[in-house]
Design a protein around this motif. Structure first.
Motif, short mmCIF file in Angstrom:
data_model
loop_
_atom_site.label_atom_id
_atom_site.label_comp_id
_atom_site.label_asym_id
_atom_site.label_seq_id
_atom_site.Cartn_x
_atom_site.Cartn_y
_atom_site.Cartn_z
N ASN A 43 16.50 2.96 65.63
CA ASN A 43 16.78 1.52 65.57
C ASN A 43 16.27 0.81 66.82
OD1 ASN A 43 18.05 1.56 63.10
ND2 ASN A 43 20.10 1.53 63.93
N ASP A 44 15.81 -0.41 66.62
CA ASP A 44 15.45 -1.28 67.74
C ASP A 44 16.74 -1.69 68.45
OD1 ASP A 44 13.36 -3.27 68.99
OD2 ASP A 44 15.16 -4.45 68.50
N PRO A 45 16.86 -1.49 69.76
CA PRO A 45 18.11 -1.79 70.47
C PRO A 45 18.55 -3.26 70.36
CG PRO A 45 16.67 -0.48 71.87
CD PRO A 45 15.87 -0.87 70.66
N GLU A 46 17.62 -4.20 70.45
CA GLU A 46 17.99 -5.62 70.36
C GLU A 46 18.49 -5.98 68.97
OE1 GLU A 46 15.16 -8.42 71.96
OE2 GLU A 46 14.53 -6.97 73.47
N LEU A 47 17.81 -5.49 67.94
CA LEU A 47 18.25 -5.77 66.58
C LEU A 47 19.59 -5.09 66.27
CD1 LEU A 47 14.93 -5.59 64.56
CD2 LEU A 47 16.23 -7.61 65.19
N THR A 48 19.77 -3.90 66.80
CA THR A 48 21.03 -3.19 66.59
C THR A 48 22.18 -3.97 67.23
OG1 THR A 48 19.87 -1.08 66.57
CG2 THR A 48 22.24 -1.00 66.99
N LYS A 49 21.96 -4.50 68.42
CA LYS A 49 22.98 -5.31 69.09
C LYS A 49 23.30 -6.56 68.26
CE LYS A 49 23.97 -7.78 73.35
NZ LYS A 49 23.43 -8.33 74.58
N MET A 50 22.26 -7.20 67.72
CA MET A 50 22.45 -8.41 66.92
C MET A 50 23.26 -8.10 65.66
SD MET A 50 21.22 -10.13 64.00
CE MET A 50 19.68 -9.32 63.71
N VAL A 51 22.93 -7.00 64.97
CA VAL A 51 23.67 -6.62 63.77
C VAL A 51 25.13 -6.35 64.11
CG1 VAL A 51 23.92 -4.81 62.01
CG2 VAL A 51 21.66 -5.74 62.50
N SER A 52 25.36 -5.68 65.22
CA SER A 52 26.73 -5.42 65.67
C SER A 52 27.48 -6.72 65.96
CB SER A 52 26.69 -4.53 66.92
OG SER A 52 27.99 -4.29 67.40
N GLU A 53 26.81 -7.66 66.61
CA GLU A 53 27.45 -8.94 66.92
C GLU A 53 27.76 -9.73 65.64
OE1 GLU A 53 24.72 -10.73 69.68
OE2 GLU A 53 25.41 -9.46 71.35
N VAL A 54 26.85 -9.68 64.68
CA VAL A 54 27.08 -10.36 63.40
C VAL A 54 28.32 -9.76 62.71
CG1 VAL A 54 26.18 -10.62 61.04
CG2 VAL A 54 24.72 -11.15 62.99
N ALA A 55 28.38 -8.43 62.68
CA ALA A 55 29.52 -7.77 62.03
C ALA A 55 30.83 -8.13 62.73
CB ALA A 55 29.32 -6.26 62.03
#
Length: 128
Positions: A43-55
């Motif tokens: 996973n891309d770290p920035e996108l993973t962080k964004m998905v986590s923040e959305v959740a």
């Protein structure tokens, strides 16, 4: 393998072992093929962080795995071509595993998945 380097090392070691045995005094012939050879899904770290923040913004529990899944995932081919974030929408601990004979997709998680994807899209393309 969890990492592409480890998979390459396994393939190389297996190939060397097979070739060595075949070329020994036993006079064996051999053919080597690999199937379902998927790259590691990273996973891309920035996108993973964004998905986590959305959740989290939706009040959802975020569980980050300590170890990668032990199975291959064809989404890894997409992740090689562009930044990606693979995530799951859990169905609970008391549910049959995905791809098992007894798995029955729990329809009640569809709205969770839809909410996640709409929020992710809104992150990149905010509504006017």
């Amino acid at each position: 393998a969890h990492r592409n380097e480890d998979m390459k090392r396994l393939e190389t070691t297996a190939t060397q072992l097979i070739c060595g045995l075949a070329s020994s005094s036993m006079g064996l012939k051999h053919t080597i093929t690999f199937c379902d050879d998927f790259p590691a899904l990273v996973n891309d770290p920035e996108l993973t962080k964004m998905v986590s923040e959305v959740a989290k913004s939706q009040g959802r529990e975020v569980i980050e795995m300590d170890e990668p899944f032990p199975w291959s995932e064809d989404f890894s081919w997409i992740a090689l071509e562009c930044p990606s974030a693979f995530f799951g929408v859990g169905s609970g601990k008391d549910h049959s595993p995905l791809h098992s004979l007894h798995y029955d997709f729990p329809d009640d998680i569809i709205s969770t998945a839809v909410d996640m994807f709409i929020s992710i899209l809104n992150h990149f393309f905010p509504l006017l």
